[in-house]
Each structure stands twice: as C-alpha cells, then as structure tokens.
Scaffold this motif. Structure first.
Motif, PDB file in Angstrom:
ATOM      1  N   ALA A  55      51.665  62.750  77.104  1.00 24.69           N
ATOM      2  CA  ALA A  55      50.259  62.943  76.744  1.00 24.69           C
ATOM      3  C   ALA A  55      49.947  64.389  76.382  1.00 24.69           C
ATOM      4  N   VAL A  56      50.497  65.333  77.109  1.00 19.42           N
ATOM      5  CA  VAL A  56      50.171  66.738  76.831  1.00 19.42           C
ATOM      6  C   VAL A  56      50.745  67.157  75.474  1.00 19.42           C
ATOM      7  N   THR A  57      51.880  66.618  75.109  1.00 21.19           N
ATOM      8  CA  THR A  57      52.480  66.935  73.812  1.00 21.19           C
ATOM      9  C   THR A  57      51.611  66.397  72.674  1.00 21.19           C
ATOM     10  N   LEU A  58      51.287  65.112  72.727  1.00 17.38           N
ATOM     11  CA  LEU A  58      50.436  64.530  71.703  1.00 17.38           C
ATOM     12  C   LEU A  58      49.034  65.129  71.756  1.00 17.38           C
ATOM     13  N   GLY A  59      48.553  65.400  72.954  1.00 12.19           N
ATOM     14  CA  GLY A  59      47.209  65.946  73.125  1.00 12.19           C
ATOM     15  C   GLY A  59      47.009  67.269  72.420  1.00 12.19           C
ATOM     16  N   TYR A  60      47.986  68.157  72.522  1.00 11.50           N
ATOM     17  CA  TYR A  60      47.823  69.453  71.844  1.00 11.50           C
ATOM     18  C   TYR A  60      47.731  69.258  70.339  1.00 11.50           C
ATOM     19  N   VAL A  61      48.582  68.431  69.788  1.00 16.70           N
ATOM     20  CA  VAL A  61      48.575  68.200  68.343  1.00 16.70           C
ATOM     21  C   VAL A  61      47.215  67.641  67.900  1.00 16.70           C
ATOM     22  N   LEU A  62      46.761  66.581  68.548  1.00 19.93           N
ATOM     23  CA  LEU A  62      45.507  65.949  68.136  1.00 19.93           C
ATOM     24  C   LEU A  62      44.289  66.841  68.382  1.00 19.93           C
ATOM     25  N   HIS A  63      44.224  67.446  69.549  1.00 19.79           N
ATOM     26  CA  HIS A  63      43.039  68.238  69.867  1.00 19.79           C
ATOM     27  C   HIS A  63      42.988  69.544  69.089  1.00 19.79           C
ATOM     28  N   SER A  64      44.125  70.171  68.853  1.00 27.61           N
ATOM     29  CA  SER A  64      44.094  71.430  68.102  1.00 27.61           C
ATOM     30  C   SER A  64      43.853  71.199  66.616  1.00 27.61           C
ATOM     31  N   ARG A  65      44.377  70.108  66.080  1.00 25.62           N
ATOM     32  CA  ARG A  65      44.253  69.859  64.640  1.00 25.62           C
ATOM     33  C   ARG A  65      43.035  69.027  64.255  1.00 25.62           C
ATOM     34  N   VAL A  66      42.537  68.223  65.188  1.00 21.67           N
ATOM     35  CA  VAL A  66      41.444  67.313  64.832  1.00 21.67           C
ATOM     36  C   VAL A  66      40.198  67.589  65.671  1.00 21.67           C
ATOM     37  N   THR A  67      40.277  67.407  66.966  1.00 19.27           N
ATOM     38  CA  THR A  67      39.095  67.488  67.823  1.00 19.27           C
ATOM     39  C   THR A  67      38.385  68.831  67.696  1.00 19.27           C
ATOM     40  N   PHE A  68      39.120  69.914  67.864  1.00 17.84           N
ATOM     41  CA  PHE A  68      38.530  71.254  67.851  1.00 17.84           C
ATOM     42  C   PHE A  68      38.942  72.027  66.600  1.00 17.84           C
ATOM     43  N   ARG A  69      39.095  71.330  65.507  1.00 24.14           N
ATOM     44  CA  ARG A  69      39.616  71.923  64.271  1.00 24.14           C
ATOM     45  C   ARG A  69      38.768  73.075  63.745  1.00 24.14           C
ATOM     46  N   ASN A  70      37.489  73.058  63.948  1.00 24.95           N
ATOM     47  CA  ASN A  70      36.609  74.121  63.469  1.00 24.95           C
ATOM     48  C   ASN A  70      36.155  75.057  64.580  1.00 24.95           C
ATOM     49  N   HIS A  71      36.863  75.037  65.676  1.00 22.85           N
ATOM     50  CA  HIS A  71      36.412  75.795  66.845  1.00 22.85           C
ATOM     51  C   HIS A  71      37.571  76.598  67.427  1.00 22.85           C
ATOM     52  N   GLY A  72      37.431  77.889  67.497  1.00 21.90           N
ATOM     53  CA  GLY A  72      38.409  78.737  68.159  1.00 21.90           C
ATOM     54  C   GLY A  72      39.679  78.977  67.365  1.00 21.90           C
ATOM     55  N   LYS A  73      40.643  79.575  68.043  1.00 26.16           N
ATOM     56  CA  LYS A  73      41.902  79.988  67.427  1.00 26.16           C
ATOM     57  C   LYS A  73      43.042  79.045  67.786  1.00 26.16           C
ATOM     58  N   ARG A  74      44.073  79.075  66.962  1.00 30.08           N
ATOM     59  CA  ARG A  74      45.322  78.361  67.234  1.00 30.08           C
ATOM     60  C   ARG A  74      46.421  79.417  67.240  1.00 30.08           C
ATOM     61  N   ASP A  75      46.755  79.867  68.405  1.00 32.37           N
ATOM     62  CA  ASP A  75      47.791  80.883  68.527  1.00 32.37           C
ATOM     63  C   ASP A  75      48.605  80.595  69.788  1.00 32.37           C
ATOM     64  N   ARG A  76      49.546  81.459  70.065  1.00 37.07           N
ATOM     65  CA  ARG A  76      50.400  81.263  71.250  1.00 37.07           C
ATOM     66  C   ARG A  76      49.554  81.192  72.526  1.00 37.07           C
TER      67      ARG A  76
END
Length: 133
Positions: A55-76
């Motif tokens: 779940a955590v693996t799929l969750g990061y992909v979906l939430h970073s790319r879709v859910t919060f796509r216009n919110h915040g940064k995507r970095d390390r």
C-alpha cells in the motif's frame, strides 16, 4: 473566483481524489492482508506488514501524482515524509488487528471497518499538511 473560493474548491477535489486513490490503496492493502491471512496462515501482524508495504508503494505514486498533484513539492524530502507519515497507519492497523482479533476475539473481517474508515482520515491530514506541503 476569489482566492478563498479557489482554495476551497481545490481542497474539495483533493478530498475526492484522496477518496478514490485511498480506496484503491486500501483495497490493495486489504487484498494482500486477506490473501496472506487466509491462505498462508502467517501471523496476522506479518500479513499487516506485507499489506502495508504494498500500500505505501502504490500510495506514494497515486497521492503524489494524482491526489496532491497541484499541492506542494515532489522531492527526496517529500518521499521521506511520506514514508514517515505512513508509519502511524501501520501502527494503527496493527492496533486494530490486535484489539479486534486478539483482545476482543472478533472475526478477522471486523478489522476492515476501522482500516477503511479511521486510518485513511488520519493519513489525509498528514499527507495534506505535512508530506506534500
């Protein structure tokens, strides 16, 4: 549209996207847990960890790319925060498993109620205001 109205609209759509993507992630977690618990007869907490990892693996992909796509940064740092924010979900789901199946001796299916309705609410708050800030 005013800035406040725009923020409310974006928050509404984040919640909708979170509900859809969170449902997908929770379904994956539940499927892994059910399959391992039913077929392998591993201890329930081991099944919980396996479900969490999927779940955590799929969750990061979906939430970073879709859910919060216009919110915040995507970095390390956001990846690290995402994993750290997911740890309470692992602990909370482990608690549900212990409380409902061990302490209260209820059937295993009962643990899916708080897993589907309590744990995701906590994770939305952590993701929205800490992970993807």
């Amino acid at each position: 549209m005013t800035a406040v109205a725009q923020q409310r609209r974006e928050m509404f759509w984040q919640i909708v996207r979170y509900g859809v993507n969170g449902g997908i992630v929770t379904a994956l977690y539940s499927a892994v847990l059910v399959v391992l618990d039913s077929w392998s007869h591993l201890p329930l907490q081991i099944c919980n960890i396996a479900g969490y990892l999927a779940a955590v693996t799929l969750g990061y992909v979906l939430h970073s790319r879709v859910t919060f796509r216009n919110h915040g940064k995507r970095d390390r740092a956001s990846k690290i925060r995402f994993v750290l924010a997911s740890i309470p979900s692992l602990a909370l789901n482990a608690f549900w498993a212990w409380l409902l199946t061990e302490a209260l001796k209820l059937p295993h299916w009962t643990l899916y109620v708080p897993i589907w309705f309590v744990t995701p609410a906590l994770l939305f708050v952590l993701n929205r205001w800490w992970v993807f800030r």
